[in-house]
Design an enzyme around this catalytic site. Structure first.
Site, PDB file in Angstrom:
ATOM      1  N   SER A 182      -9.519   1.864   2.827  1.00  0.00           N
ATOM      2  CA  SER A 182      -8.649   2.714   2.040  1.00  0.00           C
ATOM      3  C   SER A 182      -7.590   1.948   1.245  1.00  0.00           C
ATOM      4  O   SER A 182      -6.989   2.523   0.343  1.00  0.00           O
ATOM      5  CB  SER A 182      -7.946   3.731   2.948  1.00  0.00           C
ATOM      6  N   LYS A 229       0.856  -1.188   0.000  1.00  0.00           N
ATOM      7  CA  LYS A 229       0.000   0.000   0.000  1.00  0.00           C
ATOM      8  C   LYS A 229       0.892   1.239   0.000  1.00  0.00           C
ATOM      9  O   LYS A 229       1.995   1.209   0.577  1.00  0.00           O
ATOM     10  CB  LYS A 229      -0.862  -0.048   1.269  1.00  0.00           C
ATOM     11  N   SER A 264      -9.598  -0.743   6.827  1.00  0.00           N
ATOM     12  CA  SER A 264      -9.088  -0.545   5.472  1.00  0.00           C
ATOM     13  C   SER A 264      -8.547  -1.778   4.787  1.00  0.00           C
ATOM     14  O   SER A 264      -8.262  -1.739   3.597  1.00  0.00           O
ATOM     15  CB  SER A 264      -7.985   0.505   5.478  1.00  0.00           C
TER      16      SER A 264
HETATM   17  N1  GLN Z   1     -12.904   4.189   6.834  1.00  0.00           N
HETATM   18  C1  GLN Z   1     -12.098   4.399   7.993  1.00  0.00           C
HETATM   19  C2  GLN Z   1     -11.567   5.810   8.009  1.00  0.00           C
HETATM   20  O1  GLN Z   1     -11.751   6.501   7.078  1.00  0.00           O
HETATM   21  C3  GLN Z   1     -10.981   3.407   8.077  1.00  0.00           C
HETATM   22  C4  GLN Z   1      -9.832   3.694   7.193  1.00  0.00           C
HETATM   23  C5  GLN Z   1      -8.592   2.904   7.507  1.00  0.00           C
HETATM   24  O2  GLN Z   1      -8.662   1.836   8.123  1.00  0.00           O
HETATM   25  N2  GLN Z   1      -7.455   3.455   7.127  1.00  0.00           N
HETATM   26  O3  GLN Z   1     -10.975   6.219   8.962  1.00  0.00           O
END
Ligand code: GLN
Length: 449
Positions: A126, A51, A150
């Site tokens: 994400s 990532k 994410s």
């Molecule tokens: N959707 C969650 C957020 O926006 C989780 C994102 C993540 O795990 N990086 O914080």
């Protein structure tokens, strides 16, 4: 599904295997935007990607943000070092993501990754690109990161396995932080066995990260599965229907028990308060001075200089900086931040108690993938509500795995299984058992790379 990593070592590869593969990946990437960077010199072993918030020496790592465009790390994150250590894995590239990890659909970035089943639909986020790359390439795994879901969310929407280990079991040295009390590095793969192989490769103590302290991982099998009824009732009707069928199947081997939790379903608010508070401090370093896009004009006034530099943040990052800074301010910190911490520990205790006796199972997301155009119309709060199921285990640092189990209208569905701290192998074993009895087959139409 057995291990693709093991299978790879046994298959006969044509001489130009890597050339052909890389060409194919580049072509598909034109449509799906899974990769930000493709490493054309990958020539040995099983492929892995990372990532875009995990540093790999020599490859642009921008955490999905304009703020870090052009940042090429001069060092490897510990996880990258460990993947590369034995030369049995080759680095294929950096994957697309929501800016700094802020998002559930992969759309909070310049060019979103597209769903592997239909490019009009979101990839999830994400870690959007990691999931799509995993669905795209057969002999490949992705090292991704989760703060509040994410890894699980995009894995579910692309029909792959997304494993998020116990908080503190994998080193975060070289990770571009989102929220330090929540961030965890994990794995996306096409099978639970591959996730386990990679987890074992990257986990364990690291002199560079003293928060990485969980060494012992167990496999304590549970015979009970808890389902949170009141949370389930918030899922889309079709998702619920499919999930009930999954429960039916599992009830042959497990005791499925419907319970209610007063605190778990309230996890979204404390999560976003804590995550935003931490994110706003982490983002404070991107001033264009030492970190972040450099503004050339040093003769500007103080405020103007920094305001210009911070224009590099996208809308969601700005929202989180504003809210996070407000939440931490002296006059309201007890009302929001301290309260959120208190609710967080209530949720952790409640889950801990349940997880001593069994697993917690839910759909990974309350919906199937929406179209990109429709997801863009959702309000921030509607977006955050999608994390209903993924947030509780993340808030508590509990290991969890999303595994593909069904389809609705041709789009894949994932279920999320949670267990207690350090019992990571148990959920990997559970999914392995499920994979061999269920024989899930990929239906995406990307062809087979
Ligand atoms: N959707 C969650 C957020 O926006 C989780 C994102 C993540 O795990 N990086 O914080």
């Amino acid at each position: 599904m057995a291990s693709y990593i093991r299978e790879f070592n046994e298959i006969e590869k044509p001489k130009d295997y890597y050339e052909g593969l890389i060409e194919g990946i580049e072509k598909l990437n034109g449509t799906y935007d899974a990769f930000n960077v493709i490493n054309k010199s990958a020539r040995t072993g099983f492929l892995f990607s990372t990532k875009a918030n995990i540093c790999v020496k020599g490859f642009e790592t921008d955490a999905g943000s304009k703020m870090l465009k052009g940042y090429v790390p001069p060092f490897n994150a510990t996880v990258a070092d460990r993947m590369l250590a034995k030369k049995d894995f080759s680095f294929i590239g950096v994957t697309n993501m929501d800016e700094f990890g802020f998002g559930t659909f992969g759309i909070n970035t310049e060019i979103p990754a597209k769903n592997a089943f239909d490019s009009e639909y979101v990839a999830g986020g994400s870690s959007s690109g990691s999931a799509v790359a995993t669905a795209m390439i057969k002999y490949h795994v992705s090292v991704a990161e989760s703060t509040g879901g994410s890894i699980a969310a995009p894995a579910a929407l692309n029909g792959v396995v997304g494993f998020t280990p116990t908080y503190g079991s994998v080193s975060r040295y070289g990770l571009i932080d989102y929220a330090n009390s929540l961030d965890k590095i994990g794995v996306m793969a096409r099978s639970s066995e591959d996730a386990r192989i990679v987890f074992d490769r990257i986990r364990g103590r690291d002199d560079y990260d003293t928060t990485c302290s969980v060494e012992k991982i167990s496999s304590e099998k549970k015979s009970r599965i808890f389902v949170m009824d009141s949370m389930l009732s918030k899922a889309d009707q079709k998702v619920r229907g499919a999930f009930e069928r999954l429960l039916d199947r599992l009830s042959r081997d497990y005791s499925v028990e419907h319970v209610d939790s007063a605190t778990m379903e309230k996890a979204i608010a404390p999560y976003y308060i804590i995550a935003m508070a931490e994110a706003s401090t982490n983002l404070a370093k991107y001033t264009g001075y030492k970190y972040g896009a450099m503004s050339q004009d040093f003769y500007k006034q103080y405020n103007e200089f920094f305001t210009d530099a911070r224009e590099g943040f996208g809308i969601e990052a700005k929202r989180r900086i504003l809210l996070g800074t407000f939440i931490r301010s002296e006059s309201v910190k007890d009302k929001y931040y301290a309260k959120a911490l208190a609710i967080r520990s209530m949720i952790m205790h409640e889950m801990d108690r349940l997880l001593k006796d069994g697993y917690i199972l839910s759909p990974t997301l309350p919906i199937t993938a929406p179209k990109i155009a429709d997801a863009r119309k959702l309000s921030p709060v509607e977006n955050y509500a999608m994390d209903l199921f993924t947030i509780p285990p993340n808030l508590g640092g509990f290991p969890h795995i999303s595994f593909p189990y069904d389809y609705i209208d041709g789009m894949p569905l994932g279920a999320q299984l949670v267990t207690g701290h350090g019992n990571d192998y148990a959920i990997l074993d559970f999914v392995k058992e499920w994979e061999s009895s269920f024989n899930y087959t990929y239906k995406h139409n990307l062809g087979e790379l």
